[in-house]
Design an enzyme around this catalytic site. Sequence first.
Site, PDB file in Angstrom:
ATOM      1  N   THR A 198       0.876  -1.185   0.000  1.00 56.00           N
ATOM      2  CA  THR A 198       0.000   0.000   0.000  1.00 56.00           C
ATOM      3  C   THR A 198       0.904   1.223   0.000  1.00 56.00           C
ATOM      4  OG1 THR A 198      -0.034   0.117   2.384  1.00 56.00           O
ATOM      5  CG2 THR A 198      -1.781  -1.156   1.355  1.00 56.00           C
ATOM      6  N   GLU A 343      -5.741  -3.872  -0.508  1.00 53.07           N
ATOM      7  CA  GLU A 343      -6.027  -5.006   0.390  1.00 53.07           C
ATOM      8  C   GLU A 343      -7.148  -5.892  -0.129  1.00 53.07           C
ATOM      9  OE1 GLU A 343      -5.512  -1.912   1.203  1.00 53.07           O
ATOM     10  OE2 GLU A 343      -4.430  -1.684   3.099  1.00 53.07           O
ATOM     11  N   LYS A 451     -14.660  17.095  10.612  1.00 49.79           N
ATOM     12  CA  LYS A 451     -15.512  16.982  11.809  1.00 49.79           C
ATOM     13  C   LYS A 451     -15.898  18.368  12.298  1.00 49.79           C
ATOM     14  CE  LYS A 451     -13.149  12.736  12.770  1.00 49.79           C
ATOM     15  NZ  LYS A 451     -11.873  12.914  12.057  1.00 49.79           N
ATOM     16  N   TRP A 456     -20.160  14.991  10.930  1.00 51.06           N
ATOM     17  CA  TRP A 456     -19.213  14.771   9.847  1.00 51.06           C
ATOM     18  C   TRP A 456     -19.671  15.454   8.567  1.00 51.06           C
ATOM     19  CZ3 TRP A 456     -17.850   8.819  10.072  1.00 51.06           C
ATOM     20  CH2 TRP A 456     -17.100   8.588  11.225  1.00 51.06           C
TER      21      TRP A 456
HETATM   22  P1  ADP Z   1      -3.438   3.587  -1.278  1.00 48.42           P
HETATM   23  O1  ADP Z   1      -3.974   4.812  -1.984  1.00 48.42           O
HETATM   24  O2  ADP Z   1      -3.328   3.741   0.215  1.00 48.42           O
HETATM   25  O3  ADP Z   1      -2.307   2.896  -1.944  1.00 48.42           O
HETATM   26  P2  ADP Z   1      -5.356   2.071  -2.571  1.00 48.42           P
HETATM   27  O4  ADP Z   1      -4.790   2.487  -3.849  1.00 48.42           O
HETATM   28  O5  ADP Z   1      -5.567   0.652  -2.308  1.00 48.42           O
HETATM   29  O6  ADP Z   1      -4.529   2.537  -1.380  1.00 48.42           O
HETATM   30  O7  ADP Z   1      -6.635   2.945  -2.345  1.00 48.42           O
HETATM   31  C1  ADP Z   1      -7.767   2.497  -1.689  1.00 48.42           C
HETATM   32  C2  ADP Z   1      -8.609   3.655  -1.280  1.00 48.42           C
HETATM   33  O8  ADP Z   1      -8.906   4.505  -2.386  1.00 48.42           O
HETATM   34  C3  ADP Z   1      -9.963   3.247  -0.755  1.00 48.42           C
HETATM   35  O9  ADP Z   1      -9.894   2.829   0.577  1.00 48.42           O
HETATM   36  C4  ADP Z   1     -10.758   4.529  -0.944  1.00 48.42           C
HETATM   37  O10 ADP Z   1     -10.525   5.453   0.094  1.00 48.42           O
HETATM   38  C5  ADP Z   1     -10.171   5.103  -2.207  1.00 48.42           C
HETATM   39  N1  ADP Z   1     -11.038   4.769  -3.345  1.00 48.42           N
HETATM   40  C6  ADP Z   1     -10.888   3.788  -4.241  1.00 48.42           C
HETATM   41  N2  ADP Z   1     -11.853   3.829  -5.168  1.00 48.42           N
HETATM   42  C7  ADP Z   1     -12.667   4.862  -4.846  1.00 48.42           C
HETATM   43  C8  ADP Z   1     -13.859   5.424  -5.400  1.00 48.42           C
HETATM   44  N3  ADP Z   1     -14.406   4.951  -6.502  1.00 48.42           N
HETATM   45  N4  ADP Z   1     -14.405   6.482  -4.768  1.00 48.42           N
HETATM   46  C9  ADP Z   1     -13.858   6.996  -3.648  1.00 48.42           C
HETATM   47  N5  ADP Z   1     -12.745   6.523  -3.094  1.00 48.42           N
HETATM   48  C10 ADP Z   1     -12.144   5.471  -3.673  1.00 48.42           C
END
Ligand code: ADP
Length: 554
Positions: A198, A343, A451, A456
């Site tokens: 991640t 994940e 917040k 929220w």
């Molecule tokens: P990181 O950015 O930490 O590497 P990921 O690429 O796995 O992690 O991103 C996952 C996160 O991206 C999700 O938990 C969510 O917050 C955000 N996300 C993914 N798809 C969408 C979507 N269609 N709309 C809003 N948020 C999204």
Amino acid sequence: MTEYPMSPNSTPLLGQMMDQPLLVSSIIAFAARHYGANEIVSRRVEGDIHRYTYRDCEVRARRMAQALAGLGVKPGDRVATLAWNGYRHLELYYAVSGSGAVLHTINPRLHPEQIAYIVNHAEGQYLFFDMTFLPAIEAMARQCKTIKGYVAMCDRAQMPKDTNIPMLLCYEDLIASSSGEYAWPQFDERSAAALCYTSGTTGNPKGALYSHRSTVLHAYASGMPNALNVSASDVVLPVVPMFHVNAWGLPYSAPLAGAKMVFPGPALDGKSLYELFEAEGVTFSAGVPTVWLGLINYLVENDLRFSTFRRTVIGGSACPPAMMDTLIDRFGVQVVHAWGMTEMSPLGTSCTLMAKHRALPTGEQRAILRKQGHAIYGVDMKIVDDDGSELPWDGTTYGHLLVKGPWVVSGYFKSEGGEVLQDGWFPTGDVATIDPDGYLAITDRSKDVIKSGGEWIGSIDLENIAMAHPSVLQAACIGVAHPKWAERPLLVVVRRPGLAVSREELLAWFEGKVAKWWIPDDIVFTDALPVGGTGKIQKNKLREAYQGHRLPTA
Ligand code: ADP
């Protein structure tokens, strides 16, 4: 391993189906045998177009698997890649995992020190790289303690000459040195196949370790019509990188469906993408919103149309409604909004309409399509309050989103972060609503929620409204400290080139579109928003930049 209860005094009556492990190699073997002549087209780092078939790809993947064995790579060993979307990267997807080793894709947009951290943490044995990343490899090679060799993904003629990289090998030499007499090994489907870290906006990056079983099941489910809807009649161009959550599984789901694949290499600008879409008859693509921004702008500026492109999946961050409307109404491209995370391999939900929605007016259909969508079979989800009690699916109550399923992590690689599951559910870190029909809408990441006075405010809604204004190119909303309300929304806006809009005009634009107390307290204009390695706006950077921002007191 899970123990299953059995009825006392009896042995279970087992089914009499063949017991074949679900292995990643079976996908490319299937594509080569049943869709062997279908093409894989790649724009190479060198700029030229490379073209071959699934049959060719499978032969070369087996040769590379054989070469890896010759190098001493054993089942479970990690083999890293630092590469664009291209045919050699696809070969490694199958050669490495298919041999029983673990494909560790690394995001080259990370800082060399972060890359070295990840390589060391994963204890990678070999690192394959596209020539673009030669300087990055040179900068970090000495810090990578476990790497036994670096493999340049090119032929002999293109091998770098004056370089200090130790143990440098040539990709095409490895392929040429193998006889090809190699059969895909069969082993336990629960073995690790791929590793992806991640991005670690907070703390060190953590690894999600996918299994063969999880990868094959995810490929099956993500290709279904309710999800990405990938078929042999498609020409699939993944813009989403193969170094970030396996390009949303497309390197598996497209061969599984026998679809022609097109890889853009490093050329991700609007012009290059458009030309490739047109030249290869691309029907389906996938990417984060920031990529579509570039492509749409190029088409608008040059008054162009797509001839074959019909459908795209947008996810990774919320798809702005204005972008969805432009793609559908102006370019005739169906938009499937999807949500997932590293994940989750990554797909969790995707948004398509049900039969009962067919008769709805366009506006109401669009309101559904803007949501992140419906769970795909295999994924279960729920929203809970701070105490972990499940909340209703009424479309308005929002809570912490939890998921489970056979392609959701049960913990991180090397137990980093300790126990992560809550009663068998994975906490996503997202805040969401779920409506009575099961459509999920992400309100925010929990760390981005604003917040205000104990309530929220969802930043995604405010950003979507801002980006629907004709003069707004990009917008991000963050909470800044407020003496009375704890936090209040501040909107940071990038205007479209050549277009003007004032703070007051934009504030007025919000009236009637959200509850009065949701309207941002202030708006600041900037030239660009900070974007991270996966194309997402970095709100933590914005919060740092504007932490001292004084909101107007009136
Ligand atoms: P990181 O950015 O930490 O590497 P990921 O690429 O796995 O992690 O991103 C996952 C996160 O991206 C999700 O938990 C969510 O917050 C955000 N996300 C993914 N798809 C969408 C979507 N269609 N709309 C809003 N948020 C999204």
